[in-house]
Design a protein around this motif. Structure first.
Motif: not given
Length: 293
Positions: A66-75, A178-182, A265-273
């Motif tokens: 998720t975007e939140k997890t991605y942004k929390a990654l250390d370098y 490719l879609p991912w679902y919740r 280019v495939d880095h993260f998905v939205s935290d919501a949706g």
């Protein structure tokens, strides 16, 4: 040869090697321990992957961050996840620590990967894994570490690179997103149809039909030697929902570019949706992320 051992052990994990559970377990332990894979630990997490394929939160292995997890990654973690060739060596790290955003280990019976009644199985598999590691140390003492490195270490490294590349490409990098679902948008069929078949050229002939990944996710109980026939039968039924793989030359060099681009280019998905797609880090250019640390 390592790949052959893995595919047969993989069939054992799905119960498609034999109709007898004890034989699947016996052969699976022998084969997977030879290539330093904890059989039950991997089998259970792999079952979770199949039961939740395509689900953002519940999938296991190469699931989207998720975007939140991605942004929390250390370098360092970000570099190891998204920069070739480092992700090609991810499998042993995944077995030890799972993926970013998830906790636990495939070796520890108290990991939240496992239910209470599975702890005994996980312990047995970890002991078998340790026995194989001890055997390699004994061989190193007798024949010398360089001999073991040449005979076992190099093939193991090649196997790990191939395993990570193949499994990643079966869930990423298609020319259409490719879609991912919740939530209610996810179901087993939808999740299975987010996987992608690949053409590996002449390697298909010696690769135990691993290119037929869609049918494997739809019906994981089919043994590897029947997957090509099953795919041919399923394609007319799936129709437009089946993504035809790009044809390869004798060697699948085209997949190297697809792999590199997807990691870029495939880095993260939205935290919501409930239906989301991979997004690219808009701040990423050159070593901007390193400078921001």
């Amino acid at each position: 040869m390592f790949w052959a051992l893995f595919v047969l052990g993989h069939d054992c994990g799905h119960g498609s090697f034999s109709n007898y559970g004890w034989l699947n377990s016996l052969v699976g332990h022998f084969l997977h321990s030879l290539i330093l894979v904890p059989y039950h630990g991997w089998r259970i997490s792999h079952k979770r992957h199949h039961n939740n394929h395509g689900h953002v939160d519940n999938d296991e292995s190469w699931h989207p961050l998720t975007e939140k997890t991605y942004k929390a990654l250390d370098y360092v973690t970000w570099k190891m996840r998204f920069t070739v060739p480092f992700p090609l060596f991810a499998y042993p790290v995944y077995l030890l620590f799972r993926s970013p955003g998830k906790k636990g280990s495939h070796f520890h019976p108290d990991s939240d990967l496992f239910l209470p009644h599975e702890k005994g199985d996980v312990t047995v598999s970890t002991i078998c894994w340790m026995a194989m590691l001890a055997l390699l140390l004994v061989c190193s003492h007798i024949a010398g570490p360089m001999s073991v490195f040449k005979i076992y270490g190099v093939p193991y490294a090649i196997f790990i690179m191939w395993l990570d590349a193949v499994t990643y490409l079966h869930h990423h990098g298609h020319h259409e997103k490719l879609p991912w679902y919740r939530g209610k948008e996810w179901n087993y069929l939808r999740g299975a149809l987010t996987t992608v078949d690949r053409d590996y050229g002449w390697i298909n002939k010696i690769h135990h039909n691993i290119e037929t990944h869609v049918i494997h996710h739809l019906f994981p109980q089919i043994p590897h030697y029947n997957l090509v026939e099953a795919t041919k039968a399923a394609k007319p039924v799936l129709g437009k929902y089946y993504r035809e793989p790009e044809k390869s030359g004798p060697l699948p060099f085209h997949l190297l570019g697809i792999l590199a681009r997807s990691l870029r280019v495939d880095h993260f998905v939205s935290d919501a949706g409930d239906v989301v797609y991979y997004q690219t880090d808009p701040q990423l250019n050159g070593d901007a992320r390193a400078k921001s640390e």
